[in-house]
Design a protein around this motif. Structure first.
Motif, PDB file in Angstrom:
ATOM      1  N   VAL A   1      13.125  38.265   9.929  1.00 17.29           N
ATOM      2  CA  VAL A   1      13.250  37.446   8.708  1.00 17.29           C
ATOM      3  C   VAL A   1      14.429  36.489   8.863  1.00 17.29           C
ATOM      4  CG1 VAL A   1      13.683  37.488   6.208  1.00 17.29           C
ATOM      5  CG2 VAL A   1      12.197  39.215   7.226  1.00 17.29           C
ATOM      6  N   ASP A   2      15.522  36.992   9.456  1.00 20.23           N
ATOM      7  CA  ASP A   2      16.706  36.173   9.708  1.00 20.23           C
ATOM      8  C   ASP A   2      16.362  34.998  10.640  1.00 20.23           C
ATOM      9  OD1 ASP A   2      19.212  36.040   8.780  1.00 20.23           O
ATOM     10  OD2 ASP A   2      20.069  37.617  10.063  1.00 20.23           O
ATOM     11  N   VAL A   3      15.603  35.296  11.694  1.00 19.02           N
ATOM     12  CA  VAL A   3      15.185  34.252  12.649  1.00 19.02           C
ATOM     13  C   VAL A   3      14.364  33.195  11.907  1.00 19.02           C
ATOM     14  CG1 VAL A   3      13.606  33.776  14.590  1.00 19.02           C
ATOM     15  CG2 VAL A   3      15.213  35.691  14.731  1.00 19.02           C
ATOM     16  N   LEU A   4      13.412  33.643  11.074  1.00 19.67           N
ATOM     17  CA  LEU A   4      12.516  32.695  10.394  1.00 19.67           C
ATOM     18  C   LEU A   4      13.271  31.888   9.328  1.00 19.67           C
ATOM     19  CD1 LEU A   4       9.431  35.071  10.170  1.00 19.67           C
ATOM     20  CD2 LEU A   4       9.674  33.084  11.664  1.00 19.67           C
ATOM     21  N   ALA A   5      14.249  32.531   8.662  1.00 16.83           N
ATOM     22  CA  ALA A   5      15.056  31.805   7.666  1.00 16.83           C
ATOM     23  C   ALA A   5      15.883  30.718   8.374  1.00 16.83           C
ATOM     24  CB  ALA A   5      15.965  32.776   6.927  1.00 16.83           C
ATOM     25  N   THR A   6      16.434  31.049   9.536  1.00 17.53           N
ATOM     26  CA  THR A   6      17.226  30.068  10.297  1.00 17.53           C
ATOM     27  C   THR A   6      16.326  28.924  10.760  1.00 17.53           C
ATOM     28  OG1 THR A   6      18.577  31.919  11.036  1.00 17.53           O
ATOM     29  CG2 THR A   6      18.858  29.842  12.209  1.00 17.53           C
ATOM     30  N   LEU A   7      15.115  29.281  11.193  1.00 16.03           N
ATOM     31  CA  LEU A   7      14.143  28.267  11.633  1.00 16.03           C
ATOM     32  C   LEU A   7      13.813  27.328  10.471  1.00 16.03           C
ATOM     33  CD1 LEU A   7      12.453  27.667  14.217  1.00 16.03           C
ATOM     34  CD2 LEU A   7      10.644  29.056  13.233  1.00 16.03           C
ATOM     35  N   ALA A   8      13.670  27.904   9.273  1.00 17.26           N
ATOM     36  CA  ALA A   8      13.354  27.090   8.086  1.00 17.26           C
ATOM     37  C   ALA A   8      14.518  26.139   7.761  1.00 17.26           C
ATOM     38  CB  ALA A   8      13.052  28.002   6.895  1.00 17.26           C
ATOM     39  N   ARG A   9      15.753  26.630   7.900  1.00 20.56           N
ATOM     40  CA  ARG A   9      16.915  25.757   7.628  1.00 20.56           C
ATOM     41  C   ARG A   9      17.019  24.662   8.697  1.00 20.56           C
ATOM     42  NH1 ARG A   9      19.468  30.860   6.387  1.00 20.56           N
ATOM     43  NH2 ARG A   9      19.501  31.042   4.114  1.00 20.56           N
ATOM     44  N   ARG A  10      16.645  24.997   9.916  1.00 25.03           N
ATOM     45  CA  ARG A  10      16.734  24.044  11.033  1.00 25.03           C
ATOM     46  C   ARG A  10      15.651  22.958  10.926  1.00 25.03           C
ATOM     47  NH1 ARG A  10      19.421  24.024  15.708  1.00 25.03           N
ATOM     48  NH2 ARG A  10      18.424  23.261  17.624  1.00 25.03           N
ATOM     49  N   HIS A  11      14.538  23.303  10.288  1.00 26.65           N
ATOM     50  CA  HIS A  11      13.431  22.331  10.157  1.00 26.65           C
ATOM     51  C   HIS A  11      13.069  22.192   8.672  1.00 26.65           C
ATOM     52  CE1 HIS A  11      12.817  22.318  14.521  1.00 26.65           C
ATOM     53  NE2 HIS A  11      13.042  23.620  14.458  1.00 26.65           N
ATOM     54  N   PRO A  12      13.973  21.573   7.877  1.00 26.77           N
ATOM     55  CA  PRO A  12      13.743  21.537   6.419  1.00 26.77           C
ATOM     56  C   PRO A  12      12.529  20.707   6.019  1.00 26.77           C
ATOM     57  CG  PRO A  12      15.652  20.204   7.038  1.00 26.77           C
ATOM     58  CD  PRO A  12      15.209  20.900   8.270  1.00 26.77           C
ATOM     59  N   ASP A  13      12.048  19.860   6.932  1.00 32.72           N
ATOM     60  CA  ASP A  13      10.890  19.016   6.605  1.00 32.72           C
ATOM     61  C   ASP A  13       9.560  19.763   6.754  1.00 32.72           C
ATOM     62  OD1 ASP A  13      11.598  19.206   9.282  1.00 32.72           O
ATOM     63  OD2 ASP A  13      10.441  17.419   9.830  1.00 32.72           O
TER      64      ASP A  13
END
Lengths: 73, 344
Positions: B186-198
Motif C-alpha cells: 500500500v505504501d509503494v502504491l501511495a508513493t506511486l500515486a504521489r509521484r504520478h498525480p496526473d
C-alpha cells in the motif's frame, strides 16, 4: 599364539565389514553421516540467510523511503 | 458447434465469460451453466456475465440426455460431478456424448493435483508448453488423450496500444502473504500515486470482504481493511475498485501485480505489465519464489525503481511463444471436437 590372534583380529574385522555391507548397515551409516553434515551446514547457513533477507528488506524499505521523501509535497 | 461451459467460482466465471465471448465471435453456439453449489456473489456474477447465465444446473445435468445436445464441454476446473462421470467406463464409451475439454484456471504453481484431476478428460490444454511437456512426462492414460497447451485468454496481443491512462495494481488473495508485506505494498502504491498525480493508481480487488469464503485461497489481510486501519493521509488518486477485469484493462495504461494471473490478461490486452516481487518478507512467500521461476526469462519482473518510473519492458519472444497462442488455439479446439464427434 600371536599369529592366531592377528588372524582372528583381521578376519573378525573383515567378517564384520562383510556383514555390514551385505545387510546394508554400512550404507545406513554413510547416509546418517551425510544427513548430519547437511544438517550442520544448514545450521550454519540459515541464520546467515535470515540476515541476508533482513538486509534485503531493509534495503527495499530504504529505497521506498527515498522515493517517499522525493515525492512529498 | 455447440459448447457448454459450467462454472461455480470466481476463476471459472471469468473463464466462462471470456471463452464464451471468444467462441461466439467464431460463430459457435456457447451456453454458460451456473452450477447449483456455486460460491459466487451477485456482484461477481453480474460483473462477469451481465445478462446472467444461460442455464442453471446441478451434477445430474452431466448424466442427463441434455448433454448429448452439445459437441463439447469446456472447463478450467474439474468439478467432482464431471470427474465422477468421466471415471465411469459406461459413460466414457457412450455414443453421442460431448467431448470433455479441460484447461487450467490460470497460472498454476502447484499443478500435481490438477494434473490428476484431468486424466479422464478427452483433451487437456495446459497453460504453457513447459507444463504440457511435464504433463506428458508424468501422466499416462489408457486412452489416447489429446494433450496440448494454450488458454482462451492467454492470446497473443494484436498490437493495439492500451486504451486507458491509469495504473492498475491487480491484488491477489494470498500473496503478498504477511501483514507487513501488504502494508508495504500500500505504501509503494501511495508513493506511486504521489509521484504520478496526473494518473489514478487503482487497486483492483479480486473480491470484496465476505466473498470467496470457500475459495482455496483465503485472504487474511484485505487491502480495504489495511487502508482503513493503518493509513490515513493517502493521496486522492489512490483508489480501490471492484470492477471487472475487462473494465480494468480498458482503463489501464500499466498493469502491476505480484503473483496474479491478471498479468497474462494484461499482456493479451496489449497493456504493458510489470511484476513486482521484491516486497518486504517476500522470502516468506512461496508464491513469490514460484512466480520468479515462472517469469525468470520473461523480462517482466521489475525492481522498485522501474515500478516508480513505470519503465515496463515488453515480454521476451521466447517466453511469449512458451505461454501465448494466437487464434490457432481455437482452430485446434474445433478440429479436435470435429475429430472426436466423427470418431476419426
Amino acid at each position: 599364539v600371536n599369529i592366531i590372534k592377528a588372524i582372528d583380529k583381521h578376519g573378525g574385522r573383515f567378517l564384520r565389514w562383510a556383514a555390514n555391507f551385505f545387510t546394508g548397515n554400512s550404507f545406513i551409516r554413510v547416509e546418517q553421516r551425510v544427513d548430519k553434515r547437511i544438517q550442520d551446514m544448514e545450521d550454519k547457513v540459515l541464520p546467515a540467510l535470515d540476515g541476508i533477507n533482513r538486509l534485503r528488506d531493509d534495503l527495499e524499505r530504504h529505497t521506498l523511503e527515498i522515493y517517499k521523501r522525493a515525492n512529498e509535497k | 458447434m455447440r459448447f457448454v461451459i459450467p462454472f461455480f467460482d470466481d476463476s471459472s466465471v471469468i473463464f466462462a465469460a471470456a471463452t464464451q465471448r471468444k467462441l461466439k465471435d467464431r460463430g459457435h453456439d456457447v451456453l454458460t451453466a451456473l452450477m447449483a453449489d456455486h460460491k459466487l456473489s451477485d456482484r461477481q456474477l453480474t460483473n462477469n456475465i451481465p445478462n446472467g447465465p444461460d442455464m442453471e444446473i446441478d451434477d445430474s445435468f452431466f448424466r442427463s440426455d441434455a448433454m448429448k445436445s452439445f459437441d463439447a464441454m469446456l472447463t478450467c476446473k474439474a468439478p467432482l460431478g464431471v470427474r465422477k462421470q468421466l471415471a465411469d467406463p459406461k459413460h466414457k464409451a457412450m455414443r453421442n456424448r460431448p467431448a470433455y475439454i479441460a484447461f487450467q484456471p490460470g497460472l498454476e504453481f502447484t499443478p500435481e493435483r490438477g494434473r490428476l484431476n484431468r486424466v479422464d478428460f478427452d483433451a487437456v490444454f495446459l497453460y504453457s508448453a513447459d507444463h504440457r511437456d511435464a504433463y506428458k512426462e508424468h501422466i499416462q492414460t489408457a486412452f489416447s488423450q489429446h494433450v496440448s497447451f494454450g488458454h482462451p485468454y492467454f492470446i497473443t496481443p494484436n498490437g493495439a496500444a492500451p486504451r486507458g491512462r491509469n495504473i492498475y495494481f491487480f491484488a491477489q488473495a494470498i500473496s503478498p502473504l504477511t501483514l507487513s508485506s501488504r502494508q508495504f505494498m500500500v505504501d509503494v502504491l501511495a508513493t506511486l500515486a504521489r509521484r504520478h498525480p496526473d494518473r489514478d493508481v487503482v487497486i483492483k480487488l479480486r473480491h470484496l470482504p465476505g466473498e470467496n469464503s470457500d475459495h482455496v485461497h483465503k485472504e487474511a489481510f484485505a487491502y480495504p481493511w489495511i487502508i482503513d486501519r493503518y493509513f490515513q493521509d493517502l493521496p486522492p488518486n489512490l483508489k480501490l475498485s471492484d470492477c471487472s477485469m475487462t473494465e480494468a484493462l480498458a482503463d489501464a495504461a500499466i498493469a502491476i501485480t505480484c503473483t496474479s494471473t491478471a498479468v497474462m490478461d494484461a499482456i493479451s490486452a496489449g497493456v504493458p505489465a510489470m511484476i513486482y516481487l521484491d516486497y518486504v518478507e517476500s522470502h516468506a512467500d512461496k508464491y513469490a519464489g514460484l512466480m520468479r521461476k515462472e517469469f525468470a526469462d520473461s523480462s517482466l519482473i521489475a525492481p522498485l525503481t522501474a515500478i516508480m518510473d513505470l519503465e515496463a519492458k515488453p515480454p521476451t519472444p521466447n517466453w511469449m511463444a512458451n505461454h501465448f497462442r494466437g487464434d490457432d488455439l481455437f482452430d485446434e479446439i474445433e478440429q479436435f471436437v470435429k475429430r472426436f464427434k466423427t470418431g476419426k
